[in-house]
Design a protein around this motif. Structure first.
Motif, PDB file in Angstrom:
ATOM      1  N   UNK A 263       7.011  35.332  11.291  1.00 30.34           N
ATOM      2  CA  UNK A 263       7.977  34.235  11.406  1.00 30.34           C
ATOM      3  C   UNK A 263       8.780  34.276  12.700  1.00 30.34           C
ATOM      4  N   UNK A 264       8.576  35.268  13.509  1.00 28.31           N
ATOM      5  CA  UNK A 264       9.398  35.412  14.713  1.00 28.31           C
ATOM      6  C   UNK A 264       9.256  34.236  15.665  1.00 28.31           C
TER       7      UNK A 264
ATOM      8  N   UNK B 217      13.463  28.011  17.300  1.00 31.49           N
ATOM      9  CA  UNK B 217      14.699  27.356  16.868  1.00 31.49           C
ATOM     10  C   UNK B 217      15.898  27.850  17.687  1.00 31.49           C
ATOM     11  N   UNK B 218      15.903  29.132  18.030  1.00 31.96           N
ATOM     12  CA  UNK B 218      16.972  29.666  18.884  1.00 31.96           C
ATOM     13  C   UNK B 218      16.926  28.999  20.257  1.00 31.96           C
TER      14      UNK B 218
ATOM     15  N   UNK C  93       7.896  23.257  21.772  1.00 27.28           N
ATOM     16  CA  UNK C  93       6.532  23.759  21.896  1.00 27.28           C
ATOM     17  C   UNK C  93       6.302  25.007  21.055  1.00 27.28           C
ATOM     18  N   UNK C  94       7.277  25.899  21.042  1.00 26.75           N
ATOM     19  CA  UNK C  94       7.148  27.134  20.258  1.00 26.75           C
ATOM     20  C   UNK C  94       7.104  26.824  18.766  1.00 26.75           C
TER      21      UNK C  94
ATOM     22  N   UNK D 128       1.352  24.924  13.890  1.00 29.33           N
ATOM     23  CA  UNK D 128      -0.099  24.770  13.973  1.00 29.33           C
ATOM     24  C   UNK D 128      -0.816  26.066  13.603  1.00 29.33           C
ATOM     25  N   UNK D 129      -0.277  27.185  14.032  1.00 24.69           N
ATOM     26  CA  UNK D 129      -0.905  28.481  13.775  1.00 24.69           C
ATOM     27  C   UNK D 129      -0.824  28.868  12.304  1.00 24.69           C
TER      28      UNK D 129
END
Length: 174
Positions: free
Chosen positions: A86-87, A93-94, A120-121, A127-128
């Motif tokens: 989940x990182x 979000x950060x 993008x992150x 997606x992953x």
């Protein structure tokens, strides 16, 4: 940390109880350091391990209050203490919260860049993992918000109002 009572000055630098450099100056709502002795806003405690639902609720409350820098610290705690898988979500979000912080401070270039990077992150993480709504987060809406705000920030030379422009992490449910 909310004040100098939790830190000590050593060699002209603030240090925490473990001796790590830690700026104890009060901060404003956008995280900018204020002179010692001035009243600032309460800082989000660092290094707190929260359940994901609590992370989202605390971050949303800070965003709604126009304190995206402080919301970033809450997301950063989740990023650093949460499960490895989940990182990417919490880091993204950060980055979005820091992007809003820069935009509200008048840094259009940095704000837009971080909003896009965070979007993008989060998009890549979704997606992953195939998880578009973890912890009831409306990630598609958050990504849309970030990209639209990035375009607005780049098109003008005014600072954005962090509270008015804050995202709805749960798609209106907040």
């Amino acid at each position: 940390m909310t004040g100098t009572s939790e830190t000590r000055r050593a060699g002209g630098r603030d240090r925490d109880a473990e001796g790590r450099a830690r700026n104890a100056r009060p901060r404003d709502g956008l995280g900018r350091p204020l002179p010692y002795g001035e009243a600032g806003v309460e800082r989000a405690p660092e290094g707190v391990v929260r359940r994901p639902v609590r992370t989202v609720a605390e971050a949303q409350a800070l965003l709604d209050a126009g304190r995206p820098f402080h919301a970033h610290e809450v997301f950063e705690d989740a990023w650093k203490s949460g499960p490895e898988e989940e990182r990417g979500l919490w880091r993204g979000l950060a980055q979005l919260a820091v992007g809003l912080t820069h935009a509200a401070r008048g840094n259009a270039t940095g704000g837009a860049r971080l909003l896009r990077r965070g979007a993008g992150a989060v998009e890549e993480w979704t997606a992953t993992t195939g998880r578009p709504r973890p912890y009831d987060l409306d990630l598609a809406e958050v990504i849309r918000w970030a990209r639209e705000l990035a375009a607005v920030v780049e098109s003008g030379d005014e600072r954005v109002d962090a509270a008015r422009e804050s995202p709805r992490l749960r798609g209106g449910a907040g």
